[in-house]
Design a protein around this motif. Sequence first.
Motif, PDB file in Angstrom:
ATOM      1  N   VAL A 183      21.108 -42.856 -29.177  1.00  0.00           N
ATOM      2  CA  VAL A 183      20.392 -41.596 -28.913  1.00  0.00           C
ATOM      3  C   VAL A 183      21.309 -40.397 -29.177  1.00  0.00           C
ATOM      4  O   VAL A 183      20.865 -39.343 -29.639  1.00  0.00           O
ATOM      5  CB  VAL A 183      19.860 -41.603 -27.457  1.00  0.00           C
ATOM      6  CG1 VAL A 183      19.403 -40.215 -27.018  1.00  0.00           C
ATOM      7  CG2 VAL A 183      18.715 -42.600 -27.318  1.00  0.00           C
ATOM      8  N   THR A 225      22.201 -46.288 -25.632  1.00  0.00           N
ATOM      9  CA  THR A 225      20.774 -46.540 -25.877  1.00  0.00           C
ATOM     10  C   THR A 225      20.451 -46.395 -27.363  1.00  0.00           C
ATOM     11  O   THR A 225      20.866 -45.435 -28.013  1.00  0.00           O
ATOM     12  CB  THR A 225      19.916 -45.546 -25.056  1.00  0.00           C
ATOM     13  OG1 THR A 225      20.266 -45.683 -23.683  1.00  0.00           O
ATOM     14  CG2 THR A 225      18.441 -45.799 -25.237  1.00  0.00           C
ATOM     15  N   CYS A 229      13.560 -43.002 -30.644  1.00  0.00           N
ATOM     16  CA  CYS A 229      12.742 -41.954 -30.020  1.00  0.00           C
ATOM     17  C   CYS A 229      12.997 -40.564 -30.576  1.00  0.00           C
ATOM     18  O   CYS A 229      12.298 -39.627 -30.222  1.00  0.00           O
ATOM     19  CB  CYS A 229      13.010 -41.946 -28.524  1.00  0.00           C
ATOM     20  SG  CYS A 229      14.735 -41.578 -28.141  1.00  0.00           S
ATOM     21  N   SER A 231      15.588 -38.775 -29.732  1.00  0.00           N
ATOM     22  CA  SER A 231      16.331 -38.064 -28.666  1.00  0.00           C
ATOM     23  C   SER A 231      15.581 -36.900 -28.018  1.00  0.00           C
ATOM     24  O   SER A 231      16.160 -35.819 -27.849  1.00  0.00           O
ATOM     25  CB  SER A 231      17.670 -37.541 -29.203  1.00  0.00           C
ATOM     26  OG  SER A 231      18.363 -38.529 -29.885  1.00  0.00           O
ATOM     27  N   PRO A 232      14.345 -37.067 -27.613  1.00  0.00           N
ATOM     28  CA  PRO A 232      13.632 -35.905 -27.046  1.00  0.00           C
ATOM     29  C   PRO A 232      14.186 -35.457 -25.705  1.00  0.00           C
ATOM     30  O   PRO A 232      14.125 -34.266 -25.394  1.00  0.00           O
ATOM     31  CB  PRO A 232      12.194 -36.425 -26.887  1.00  0.00           C
ATOM     32  CG  PRO A 232      12.339 -37.890 -26.713  1.00  0.00           C
ATOM     33  CD  PRO A 232      13.510 -38.283 -27.570  1.00  0.00           C
ATOM     34  N   CYS A 233      14.704 -36.386 -24.906  1.00  0.00           N
ATOM     35  CA  CYS A 233      15.068 -36.007 -23.524  1.00  0.00           C
ATOM     36  C   CYS A 233      16.288 -35.095 -23.478  1.00  0.00           C
ATOM     37  O   CYS A 233      16.186 -33.968 -22.996  1.00  0.00           O
ATOM     38  CB  CYS A 233      15.225 -37.253 -22.669  1.00  0.00           C
ATOM     39  SG  CYS A 233      13.726 -38.253 -22.693  1.00  0.00           S
ATOM     40  N   PRO A 234      17.467 -35.519 -23.991  1.00  0.00           N
ATOM     41  CA  PRO A 234      18.617 -34.599 -23.920  1.00  0.00           C
ATOM     42  C   PRO A 234      18.377 -33.304 -24.681  1.00  0.00           C
ATOM     43  O   PRO A 234      18.842 -32.244 -24.274  1.00  0.00           O
ATOM     44  CB  PRO A 234      19.772 -35.406 -24.533  1.00  0.00           C
ATOM     45  CG  PRO A 234      19.156 -36.551 -25.234  1.00  0.00           C
ATOM     46  CD  PRO A 234      17.837 -36.811 -24.592  1.00  0.00           C
ATOM     47  N   CYS A 240      19.060 -38.912 -20.750  1.00  0.00           N
ATOM     48  CA  CYS A 240      18.433 -40.141 -21.260  1.00  0.00           C
ATOM     49  C   CYS A 240      18.522 -41.218 -20.188  1.00  0.00           C
ATOM     50  O   CYS A 240      19.590 -41.453 -19.630  1.00  0.00           O
ATOM     51  CB  CYS A 240      19.152 -40.596 -22.535  1.00  0.00           C
ATOM     52  SG  CYS A 240      18.622 -42.218 -23.104  1.00  0.00           S
ATOM     53  N   THR A 241      17.395 -41.878 -19.907  1.00  0.00           N
ATOM     54  CA  THR A 241      17.394 -42.974 -18.928  1.00  0.00           C
ATOM     55  C   THR A 241      17.374 -44.347 -19.603  1.00  0.00           C
ATOM     56  O   THR A 241      17.224 -45.368 -18.938  1.00  0.00           O
ATOM     57  CB  THR A 241      16.181 -42.859 -17.979  1.00  0.00           C
ATOM     58  OG1 THR A 241      14.984 -42.847 -18.778  1.00  0.00           O
ATOM     59  CG2 THR A 241      16.250 -41.604 -17.137  1.00  0.00           C
ATOM     60  N   GLY A 242      17.495 -44.372 -20.909  1.00  0.00           N
ATOM     61  CA  GLY A 242      17.673 -45.651 -21.596  1.00  0.00           C
ATOM     62  C   GLY A 242      16.399 -46.421 -21.884  1.00  0.00           C
ATOM     63  O   GLY A 242      16.435 -47.646 -22.027  1.00  0.00           O
ATOM     64  N   CYS A 243      15.270 -45.723 -22.058  1.00  0.00           N
ATOM     65  CA  CYS A 243      14.000 -46.468 -22.136  1.00  0.00           C
ATOM     66  C   CYS A 243      13.842 -47.265 -23.428  1.00  0.00           C
ATOM     67  O   CYS A 243      13.007 -48.166 -23.485  1.00  0.00           O
ATOM     68  CB  CYS A 243      12.821 -45.539 -21.906  1.00  0.00           C
ATOM     69  SG  CYS A 243      12.395 -44.489 -23.292  1.00  0.00           S
ATOM     70  N   ALA A 244      14.619 -46.951 -24.467  1.00  0.00           N
ATOM     71  CA  ALA A 244      14.482 -47.735 -25.707  1.00  0.00           C
ATOM     72  C   ALA A 244      15.372 -48.977 -25.706  1.00  0.00           C
ATOM     73  O   ALA A 244      15.414 -49.721 -26.674  1.00  0.00           O
ATOM     74  CB  ALA A 244      14.817 -46.860 -26.912  1.00  0.00           C
TER      75      ALA A 244
HETATM   76  S1  SF4 Z   1      14.912 -41.759 -22.049  1.00  0.00           S
HETATM   77 FE1  SF4 Z   1      13.924 -42.873 -23.710  1.00  0.00          FE
HETATM   78  S2  SF4 Z   1      12.794 -41.301 -24.859  1.00  0.00           S
HETATM   79 FE2  SF4 Z   1      14.297 -40.222 -23.583  1.00  0.00          FE
HETATM   80  S3  SF4 Z   1      16.059 -40.004 -24.941  1.00  0.00           S
HETATM   81 FE3  SF4 Z   1      16.388 -41.873 -23.751  1.00  0.00          FE
HETATM   82  S4  SF4 Z   1      15.599 -43.532 -25.033  1.00  0.00           S
HETATM   83 FE4  SF4 Z   1      14.797 -41.577 -25.844  1.00  0.00          FE
END
Ligand code: SF4
Length: 318
Positions: A183, A225, A229, A231-234, A240-244
Amino acid sequence: MSQTTSTKKAPVTINTEWLSDCSGCHVAIVDMHEKLLNVLEAIEILHCPVLTDIKDYPKANIGLVSGAIRTEHDRHAAEEMRKSCDVIIAWGSCAVYGGIAGAGIVHSKEEIFDAVYGNNKTTISHNSPTTGISPFEKLVTPIDEVINVDLYLPGCPPHPAFIFDALLSLLEGRAPKATKESVCSRCNRTMVHTDVDKIKKNFEGVAEKENCFLSQGYICLGSVTLDRCMSPCPTNGMMCTGCAGATMQVLTEPNRDIRTEIADRMSKITKISRDDIISEIEYSAKSHYSYTMASKMIGKKPTFLIKKWIANTEAEYE
Ligand code: SF4
Ligand code: SF4
Ligand code: SF4
């Protein structure tokens, strides 16, 4: 020159199925917007829980399976998809790693039913359903532990660009373009050395916009991670919470772990000790490993002791 009916290529047939999941991966198809029109010209969807009312599984070229295996019905549906489809794509982090549904492995069935029905203020009867639901399996299982998978597309959900490329690659008979970058590779923040000496919770203070969250004392999982995605969150002010799911380095190297990788990186650019960072991630392990803990690639690591960490955290509250 217009194409005659006799020369038109037969459409590629597709079945989709969702197992235990939130349905977000199916909704992500619609997020392809006008690109969907390009794909729709070349495919025919035969079985899709949100579009068709077909209970059986017609023979199809491609099968997209989202969700983890949590119930007997999930297992049956996954097996039927495998029998009916030439190629199976594990679609989304739930299918690939167990995803958020996989966090159920740290609780018993009774605890889960109690939280959802018995002690939930939004339910009326407070009774768990006894009929009409498929029996729970003991664990939550990524689909490749039950059926053979041909292509993995993690993400929660995967960004529509990756879904589009995966479908197009199968239609064109080529490998998908997806990279192995993290990410961080698309994040617009900069890692800098700072004198920050304390870990901050996500809700503490307001992070400034230019520098990496790690430099500011916030735990961001971007560097461990996989980017599926963009990198929309940062980029928009959230860690980033690691959802991928984890990067290939973390997944494939037994002694590399989310918490030690973050601690190594963060302790080098701040004044926070490596041990404090490791302790903090263990303390909140249910959040930091929530998307991948059901996967054997994480769960079987010699360094991964989530039940012990959770017991230690809960002991602090007794
Ligand atoms: S939390 Fe998920 S959607 Fe957001 S940056 Fe991390 S991997 Fe991407
Ligand atoms: S991977 Fe995420 S978006 Fe897809 S079904 Fe699972 S929880 Fe929902
Ligand atoms: S750790 Fe997070 S904030 Fe820092 S560069 Fe990576 S994604 Fe961006």
